[in-house]
Motif scaffolding. Structure first.
Motif, PDB file in Angstrom:
ATOM      1  N   LYS A 194      -8.304 -23.321 -22.790  1.00  0.00           N
ATOM      2  CA  LYS A 194      -7.388 -23.619 -23.840  1.00  0.00           C
ATOM      3  C   LYS A 194      -6.146 -24.755 -23.606  1.00  0.00           C
ATOM      4  O   LYS A 194      -5.787 -24.521 -22.536  1.00  0.00           O
ATOM      5  N   ASN A 195      -6.145 -25.591 -24.537  1.00  0.00           N
ATOM      6  CA  ASN A 195      -5.113 -26.770 -24.244  1.00  0.00           C
ATOM      7  C   ASN A 195      -5.405 -27.432 -23.314  1.00  0.00           C
ATOM      8  O   ASN A 195      -4.533 -28.080 -22.519  1.00  0.00           O
ATOM      9  N   GLU A 235      -6.881 -20.598 -14.870  1.00  0.00           N
ATOM     10  CA  GLU A 235      -5.645 -21.074 -15.176  1.00  0.00           C
ATOM     11  C   GLU A 235      -4.820 -21.331 -14.184  1.00  0.00           C
ATOM     12  O   GLU A 235      -3.987 -22.257 -13.904  1.00  0.00           O
TER      13      GLU A 235
END
Length: 207
Positions: A97-98, A200
């Motif tokens: 994500k992002n 992440e």
């Protein structure tokens, strides 16, 4: 020279540090260091994060026997040639994500692997290889010493020689096979963290 180890929270906040002599070998001493840190800082849970240099059968066994959790870089070329293309393929990748980073989780011979792909890095890897191949083509035209080419790991990577080792040429199969690694890095972990949690926190450092 000295080696400084910084203890940080998952948010990146420094909590403390340790200093060792410059010739300290992390592969040999990490177990002892972790135990010392657990006692000194009353840590209930430690997850060791290390690069590919930490990967060895002995180190992994030591970690698991001691009950330590880990996230480590994984040496892609230790994956068998027969299974390498399937494990490292870009099929079924999920996008972080992002972020442009993509990843997937793979079970390889009982090991939990996170295969990560960075398209920007892939383009850089491709361009680097093309430059090296172009240079190698020129060397093959002008060099009179096959031994010089064979002795250089950078040039040996993409050439093949005849049985008498008197002639060398580009090995198109090796060049094609090298494309498999463009933009790819692999992590292994025995934690119960989700794939997204691992990528992440660790994957961004490889961008």
């Amino acid at each position: 020279q000295v080696v400084v180890g910084v203890i940080m929270s998952k948010e990146g906040i420094p909590l403390g540090h340790e200093v060792w002599s410059g010739n300290t070998n992390d592969v040999k001493c990490f177990g002892t260091v972790i135990e010392d840190l657990k006692k000194k800082y009353s840590l209930a849970r430690v997850i060791l994060v290390g690069d590919r240099g930490m990967i060895s059968k002995k180190n992994i066994e030591s970690l698991e026997q001691s009950g330590f959790e880990y996230i480590l870089g994984y040496r892609m070329r230790t994956i068998s040639k027969d299974e390498r293309a399937k494990v490292l393929s870009q099929a079924n990748l999920r996008k972080l994500k992002n972020h442009e980073l993509e990843f997937k989780e793979v079970n390889y011979r009982g090991k939990r692997l996170l295969v990560c792909f960075n398209p920007e890095r892939a383009e850089k890897d491709k361009q680097h290889r093309e430059r090296e191949v172009a240079k190698l083509k020129e060397k093959l035209k002008s060099t009179k010493s096959i031994k010089q080419l064979i002795g250089n790991p950078l040039t040996r990577k993409f050439i093949k020689v005849n049985d008498s080792k008197t002639k060398a040429s580009l090995d198109e199969e090796k060049i094609k096979a090298d494309e498999l690694y463009d933009g790819i890095f692999v992590l292994t972990t025995n934690t119960k963290l989700s794939a997204i949690q691992v990528v992440e926190r660790i994957g961004r450092a490889h961008v």
